[in-house]
Scaffold this motif. Structure first.
Motif, PDB file in Angstrom:
ATOM      1  N   THR A  51       0.831  -1.202   0.000  1.00 14.77           N
ATOM      2  CA  THR A  51       0.000   0.000   0.000  1.00 14.77           C
ATOM      3  C   THR A  51       0.869   1.257   0.000  1.00 14.77           C
ATOM      4  OG1 THR A  51      -1.845  -1.087   1.127  1.00 14.77           O
ATOM      5  CG2 THR A  51      -1.761   1.301   1.260  1.00 14.77           C
ATOM      6  N   CYS A  52       1.911   1.256   0.841  1.00 14.62           N
ATOM      7  CA  CYS A  52       2.781   2.428   0.965  1.00 14.62           C
ATOM      8  C   CYS A  52       3.748   2.572  -0.209  1.00 14.62           C
ATOM      9  CB  CYS A  52       3.571   2.358   2.273  1.00 14.62           C
ATOM     10  SG  CYS A  52       2.548   2.420   3.757  1.00 14.62           S
ATOM     11  N   VAL A  53       4.361   1.468  -0.609  1.00 15.55           N
ATOM     12  CA  VAL A  53       5.437   1.527  -1.594  1.00 15.55           C
ATOM     13  C   VAL A  53       4.912   1.573  -3.025  1.00 15.55           C
ATOM     14  CG1 VAL A  53       7.441   0.279  -2.510  1.00 15.55           C
ATOM     15  CG2 VAL A  53       7.046   0.367  -0.051  1.00 15.55           C
ATOM     16  N   PHE A  54       3.794   0.902  -3.277  1.00 15.38           N
ATOM     17  CA  PHE A  54       3.307   0.777  -4.654  1.00 15.38           C
ATOM     18  C   PHE A  54       1.995   1.529  -4.905  1.00 15.38           C
ATOM     19  CE2 PHE A  54       0.894  -1.560  -7.941  1.00 15.38           C
ATOM     20  CZ  PHE A  54       1.769  -1.399  -9.015  1.00 15.38           C
ATOM     21  N   ALA A  55       1.006   1.314  -4.047  1.00 15.33           N
ATOM     22  CA  ALA A  55      -0.333   1.842  -4.331  1.00 15.33           C
ATOM     23  C   ALA A  55      -0.394   3.366  -4.276  1.00 15.33           C
ATOM     24  CB  ALA A  55      -1.350   1.232  -3.365  1.00 15.33           C
ATOM     25  N   ILE A  56       0.149   3.960  -3.219  1.00 13.76           N
ATOM     26  CA  ILE A  56       0.053   5.418  -3.076  1.00 13.76           C
ATOM     27  C   ILE A  56       0.747   6.143  -4.232  1.00 13.76           C
ATOM     28  CG2 ILE A  56       0.721   7.391  -1.648  1.00 13.76           C
ATOM     29  CD1 ILE A  56       0.183   5.674   0.807  1.00 13.76           C
ATOM     30  N   PRO A  57       1.993   5.781  -4.611  1.00 16.74           N
ATOM     31  CA  PRO A  57       2.594   6.433  -5.782  1.00 16.74           C
ATOM     32  C   PRO A  57       1.787   6.224  -7.060  1.00 16.74           C
ATOM     33  CG  PRO A  57       4.284   5.306  -4.506  1.00 16.74           C
ATOM     34  CD  PRO A  57       2.969   4.891  -3.928  1.00 16.74           C
ATOM     35  N   GLU A 439       1.594   1.557 -17.900  1.00 19.95           N
ATOM     36  CA  GLU A 439       1.333   2.951 -17.516  1.00 19.95           C
ATOM     37  C   GLU A 439       2.603   3.632 -17.030  1.00 19.95           C
ATOM     38  OE1 GLU A 439      -1.681   3.254 -14.565  1.00 19.95           O
ATOM     39  OE2 GLU A 439      -3.327   3.223 -16.003  1.00 19.95           O
ATOM     40  N   LEU A 440       3.330   2.946 -16.164  1.00 17.33           N
ATOM     41  CA  LEU A 440       4.552   3.513 -15.593  1.00 17.33           C
ATOM     42  C   LEU A 440       5.601   3.782 -16.666  1.00 17.33           C
ATOM     43  CD1 LEU A 440       4.644   1.181 -12.499  1.00 17.33           C
ATOM     44  CD2 LEU A 440       4.602   3.673 -12.349  1.00 17.33           C
ATOM     45  N   VAL A 441       5.811   2.819 -17.546  1.00 16.97           N
ATOM     46  CA  VAL A 441       6.800   2.987 -18.617  1.00 16.97           C
ATOM     47  C   VAL A 441       6.369   4.090 -19.581  1.00 16.97           C
ATOM     48  CG1 VAL A 441       7.835   1.862 -20.628  1.00 16.97           C
ATOM     49  CG2 VAL A 441       7.659   0.627 -18.452  1.00 16.97           C
ATOM     50  N   ALA A 442       5.084   4.121 -19.918  1.00 17.41           N
ATOM     51  CA  ALA A 442       4.585   5.119 -20.856  1.00 17.41           C
ATOM     52  C   ALA A 442       4.790   6.541 -20.343  1.00 17.41           C
ATOM     53  CB  ALA A 442       3.099   4.875 -21.132  1.00 17.41           C
ATOM     54  N   ILE A 443       4.437   6.770 -19.074  1.00 13.04           N
ATOM     55  CA  ILE A 443       4.522   8.131 -18.530  1.00 13.04           C
ATOM     56  C   ILE A 443       5.946   8.476 -18.115  1.00 13.04           C
ATOM     57  CG2 ILE A 443       3.700   9.666 -16.696  1.00 13.04           C
ATOM     58  CD1 ILE A 443       1.100   8.020 -16.652  1.00 13.04           C
ATOM     59  N   SER A 444       6.643   7.535 -17.468  1.00 19.59           N
ATOM     60  CA  SER A 444       7.970   7.837 -16.925  1.00 19.59           C
ATOM     61  C   SER A 444       9.050   7.879 -17.996  1.00 19.59           C
ATOM     62  CB  SER A 444       8.354   6.795 -15.863  1.00 19.59           C
ATOM     63  OG  SER A 444       7.420   6.785 -14.819  1.00 19.59           O
ATOM     64  N   PHE A 467      11.614  13.645  -5.426  1.00 25.61           N
ATOM     65  CA  PHE A 467      12.649  12.658  -5.741  1.00 25.61           C
ATOM     66  C   PHE A 467      12.138  11.240  -5.498  1.00 25.61           C
ATOM     67  CE2 PHE A 467      16.149   9.956  -4.218  1.00 25.61           C
ATOM     68  CZ  PHE A 467      16.939   9.932  -5.363  1.00 25.61           C
ATOM     69  N   LEU A 468      11.435  11.047  -4.366  1.00 20.30           N
ATOM     70  CA  LEU A 468      10.916   9.716  -4.051  1.00 20.30           C
ATOM     71  C   LEU A 468       9.891   9.263  -5.087  1.00 20.30           C
ATOM     72  CD1 LEU A 468      10.476   9.968  -0.168  1.00 20.30           C
ATOM     73  CD2 LEU A 468      12.262   8.754  -1.435  1.00 20.30           C
ATOM     74  N   LEU A 469       9.030  10.194  -5.518  1.00 25.05           N
ATOM     75  CA  LEU A 469       8.046   9.835  -6.538  1.00 25.05           C
ATOM     76  C   LEU A 469       8.723   9.470  -7.852  1.00 25.05           C
ATOM     77  CD1 LEU A 469       5.213  12.468  -5.922  1.00 25.05           C
ATOM     78  CD2 LEU A 469       5.105  10.003  -5.513  1.00 25.05           C
ATOM     79  N   LYS A 470       9.758  10.232  -8.227  1.00 22.56           N
ATOM     80  CA  LYS A 470      10.481   9.917  -9.467  1.00 22.56           C
ATOM     81  C   LYS A 470      11.115   8.535  -9.393  1.00 22.56           C
ATOM     82  CE  LYS A 470      11.722  14.271 -11.710  1.00 22.56           C
ATOM     83  NZ  LYS A 470      12.846  15.097 -12.219  1.00 22.56           N
ATOM     84  N   MET A 471      11.749   8.232  -8.259  1.00 25.22           N
ATOM     85  CA  MET A 471      12.382   6.921  -8.097  1.00 25.22           C
ATOM     86  C   MET A 471      11.334   5.813  -8.138  1.00 25.22           C
ATOM     87  SD  MET A 471      15.620   7.285  -7.959  1.00 25.22           S
ATOM     88  CE  MET A 471      16.118   5.701  -7.314  1.00 25.22           C
ATOM     89  N   SER A 472      10.192   6.068  -7.522  1.00 27.23           N
ATOM     90  CA  SER A 472       9.139   5.050  -7.509  1.00 27.23           C
ATOM     91  C   SER A 472       8.573   4.830  -8.902  1.00 27.23           C
ATOM     92  CB  SER A 472       8.025   5.491  -6.550  1.00 27.23           C
ATOM     93  OG  SER A 472       6.959   4.569  -6.588  1.00 27.23           O
ATOM     94  N   TRP A 473       8.232   5.903  -9.583  1.00 29.51           N
ATOM     95  CA  TRP A 473       7.596   5.779 -10.906  1.00 29.51           C
ATOM     96  C   TRP A 473       8.540   5.235 -11.966  1.00 29.51           C
ATOM     97  CZ3 TRP A 473       5.121  11.344 -10.700  1.00 29.51           C
ATOM     98  CH2 TRP A 473       4.049  11.318  -9.795  1.00 29.51           C
ATOM     99  N   LYS A 474       9.811   5.577 -11.848  1.00 32.72           N
ATOM    100  CA  LYS A 474      10.743   5.209 -12.916  1.00 32.72           C
ATOM    101  C   LYS A 474      11.404   3.859 -12.676  1.00 32.72           C
ATOM    102  CE  LYS A 474      13.540   7.819 -16.136  1.00 32.72           C
ATOM    103  NZ  LYS A 474      14.122   9.162 -16.418  1.00 32.72           N
ATOM    104  N   PHE A 475      11.602   3.488 -11.408  1.00 28.11           N
ATOM    105  CA  PHE A 475      12.358   2.265 -11.128  1.00 28.11           C
ATOM    106  C   PHE A 475      11.621   1.283 -10.205  1.00 28.11           C
ATOM    107  CE2 PHE A 475      15.498   5.690 -11.827  1.00 28.11           C
ATOM    108  CZ  PHE A 475      16.092   5.198 -12.978  1.00 28.11           C
ATOM    109  N   ILE A 476      11.246   1.737  -8.999  1.00 25.49           N
ATOM    110  CA  ILE A 476      10.739   0.808  -7.977  1.00 25.49           C
ATOM    111  C   ILE A 476       9.437   0.144  -8.413  1.00 25.49           C
ATOM    112  CG2 ILE A 476       9.930   0.594  -5.600  1.00 25.49           C
ATOM    113  CD1 ILE A 476      11.753   2.948  -4.880  1.00 25.49           C
ATOM    114  N   SER A 477       8.445   0.955  -8.804  1.00 29.14           N
ATOM    115  CA  SER A 477       7.140   0.381  -9.175  1.00 29.14           C
ATOM    116  C   SER A 477       7.211  -0.487 -10.434  1.00 29.14           C
ATOM    117  CB  SER A 477       6.110   1.505  -9.350  1.00 29.14           C
ATOM    118  OG  SER A 477       5.854   2.126  -8.108  1.00 29.14           O
ATOM    119  N   PRO A 478       7.940  -0.063 -11.507  1.00 28.66           N
ATOM    120  CA  PRO A 478       8.061  -0.965 -12.661  1.00 28.66           C
ATOM    121  C   PRO A 478       8.713  -2.302 -12.304  1.00 28.66           C
ATOM    122  CG  PRO A 478       8.706   1.258 -13.286  1.00 28.66           C
ATOM    123  CD  PRO A 478       8.526   1.262 -11.800  1.00 28.66           C
ATOM    124  N   VAL A 479       9.708  -2.257 -11.400  1.00 28.68           N
ATOM    125  CA  VAL A 479      10.362  -3.503 -10.983  1.00 28.68           C
ATOM    126  C   VAL A 479       9.378  -4.382 -10.223  1.00 28.68           C
ATOM    127  CG1 VAL A 479      12.126  -4.471  -9.452  1.00 28.68           C
ATOM    128  CG2 VAL A 479      12.696  -2.587 -10.979  1.00 28.68           C
TER     129      VAL A 479
END
Length: 531
Positions: A51-57, A439-444, A467-479
């Motif tokens: 919920t914290c790491v994936f859903a909220i971003p 979605e993440l790849v398309a936008i990021s 910075f945290l949102l950028k890291m999440s959208w570009k790397f953490i969430s896609p992984v």
């Protein structure tokens, strides 16, 4: 689609509409039985983490993107050629079509309980009905056995027999579809007719209903929880729920199921949040809304878990058995636990009627936002439909009829087995994570986060945690999405309900349902690349 500021004149409309959609039967019905199947308290740890790491971003990304363009799902995606409009939107439309067809079946079951509440004695409290067997145990009895059930015989609660025999008329398996259940067919048709009149006026009118239906169910769940926690043996269930068995965390299935439940209940990846946010005012604070929605979602799930597990502890004590054996695994768990707790309240018929009525209204929130999404998808995507007179009214009628016909397969004696295929593979699972990853790849990566953050700053000003949102959208969430998809395939397990194992042809059909959701995206991407 012509959208103007009147659609979002009150920022609270979006919050209640989105909360009404996200906080629904996924929290009160799906979360408890998945938690029960995956170790109780151990399930809460990955659930809260995702919920914290994936859903909220993801909520922030989808709502900010939709609010930025305010032009519907198809037109929003047209700015990214490789994911051009109708392709990623088409995949999300298919996912929502499966969801709207199966979600309403839960509402049909709820209606059955609602109607059954209007009786002098609640039918799931006694063993004197025509559907009961010799193994039936009435938990209102002061003794631990009734109907001459001995200590060595199988014991089944009256609530479980009502669910299996009277509500479902459950057959032996998918190979034995059986006949239609006339009462369920009637309820299904009435819900779709009601839904037509709720939906055809549009989301602007529907959002006003959510003020009531998004709040009252939570109040009643709290009442049921308080009553459940006072029952004899409730602590056994609560201990199973609140004290995690950390060894369960070594099982990848627990983590994958928790991630799937988070995406299901908060509705990321299917385009719904993007669609709802497109009705917002330009300066709507979507970051604040994302935190409120995620917190409300998690709290509602947690409270509903307290209600269910306290009731299961009581059932285990009365039946003199273990938590694992107290009720069958699967989607029927809460239809056994909730009614049993309600039957122990003063004036149980009144509480039961109110509870299932509000639960039905809560289902309406989610169900007909999905229909609204489908209507707007076809109107936005076709000039021919837009040019027709009464286009909206006719389209809503056709969609309701189409979904009703699909739903008929799930109100047969073998309907629960069809329902589980849609529930496990059409509206949740790896296909939703693949859509989220797209979605993440398309936008990021294709649209660009620098451009997107300029849009965000023009809407709500400087964003903390950029910075945290950028890291999440570009790397953490896609992984996360990639890992879930890979593990889902590498750790493949055959589909089953309780002890019933689906036949090979049904296993293939289930995976074809998942593939049909996402196939449009890679096919069109390859076509664009080659062209």
């Amino acid at each position: 689609k012509n959208q103007n500021d009147n659609h979002g004149k009150k920022s609270i409309d979006f919050l209640f509409s989105t909360s009404g959609y996200c906080i629904g039967l996924g929290n009160l019905w799906r979360f408890p039985y998945l938690c029960f199947e995956n170790g109780g308290g151990a399930f809460l740890i990955p659930y809260l983490l995702f919920t914290c790491v994936f859903a909220i971003p993801m909520v922030i990304l989808e709502t900010s993107f939709g609010q930025s363009f305010r032009s519907g799902v198809i037109r929003s995606w047209k700015i990214i050629p490789i994911f051009k409009g109708t392709r990623i939107a088409f995949a999300q439309m298919v996912a929502n079509l499966y969801a709207s067809s199966s979600y309403i079946i839960i509402m049909t079951w709820i209606t059955k309980y609602l109607v059954s509440s209007v009786s002098s004695n609640l039918p799931w409290t006694s063993c004197e009905n025509q559907w009961n067997t010799k193994h039936c145990v009435s938990l209102l009895s002061s003794h631990n056995s009734t109907n001459n059930v001995t200590l060595f015989e199988l014991r089944i609660s009256a609530a479980e027999e009502f669910w299996s025999h009277e509500v479902l008329g459950k057959s032996r398996g998918l190979e034995h579809v059986g006949s239609l259940r006339p009462d369920l067919v009637l309820y299904l048709s009435l819900i779709w007719i009601s839904g037509y009149f709720v939906t055809f006026k549009g989301i602007k009118w529907s959002s006003k209903v959510f003020y009531v239906t998004a709040t009252l169910p939570v109040v009643l769940i709290i009442v049921v929880t308080i009553r459940g926690c006072t029952l004899d043996g409730a602590w056994e269930g609560l201990r199973f729920y609140l004290y995690p068995d950390l060894s369960k965390l070594m099982n990848f299935k627990v983590w994958i199921t928790a991630a799937e439940q988070v995406t299901y209940s908060i509705a990321v990846g299917n385009g719904m949040l993007l669609f709802l946010a497109s009705f917002n005012k330009r300066n709507q604070n979507f970051c604040r809304d994302a935190l409120i929605i995620a917190a409300a979602n998690a709290v509602t799930s947690f409270i509903s878990g307290l209600a269910v597990f306290s009731s299961l502890g009581f059932l285990a004590t009365k039946l003199n058995t273990t938590m694992a054996a107290v009720a069958s695994f699967g989607p029927g768990l809460v239809f056994i636990a909730y009614p049993q707790s309600i039957s122990l309240l003063p004036f149980p018929q009144v509480w039961s009627f109110l509870f299932f009525l509000i639960l039905l209204l809560l289902g309406f929130d989610s169900q007909f936002v999905q229909v609204e999404y489908l209507v707007n998808f076809f109107i936005d995507g076709s000039k021919r439909i837009r040019s027709r007179r009464w286009n909206r009214e006719i389209l809503v009628a056709l969609l309701c009829l189409f979904n009703f016909l699909i739903g008929l397969s799930m109100v047969t004696e073998g309907g629960i087995y069809v329902f589980e295929i849609f529930n496990r593979y059409g509206v949740a699972g790896w296909c939703i994570f693949l859509l989220s990853g797209c979605e993440l790849v398309a936008i990021s990566w294709f649209y660009g986060l620098d451009i997107h953050f300029k849009e965000i700053e023009s809407m709500i000003g400087t964003t903390r945690g950029k910075f945290l949102l950028k890291m999440s959208w570009k790397f953490i969430s896609p992984v996360i999405c990639m890992v879930v998809v890979v593990i889902s395939f590498s750790g493949f397990k055959l589909l089953r309900i309780g002890s019933y194992l689906y036949p090979p042809w049904a296993q293939c059909l289930a995976h074809l349902v998942s593939v049909s959701t996402v196939i449009a995206i890679p096919v069109y991407a390859v076509y664009i690349k080659l062209k």
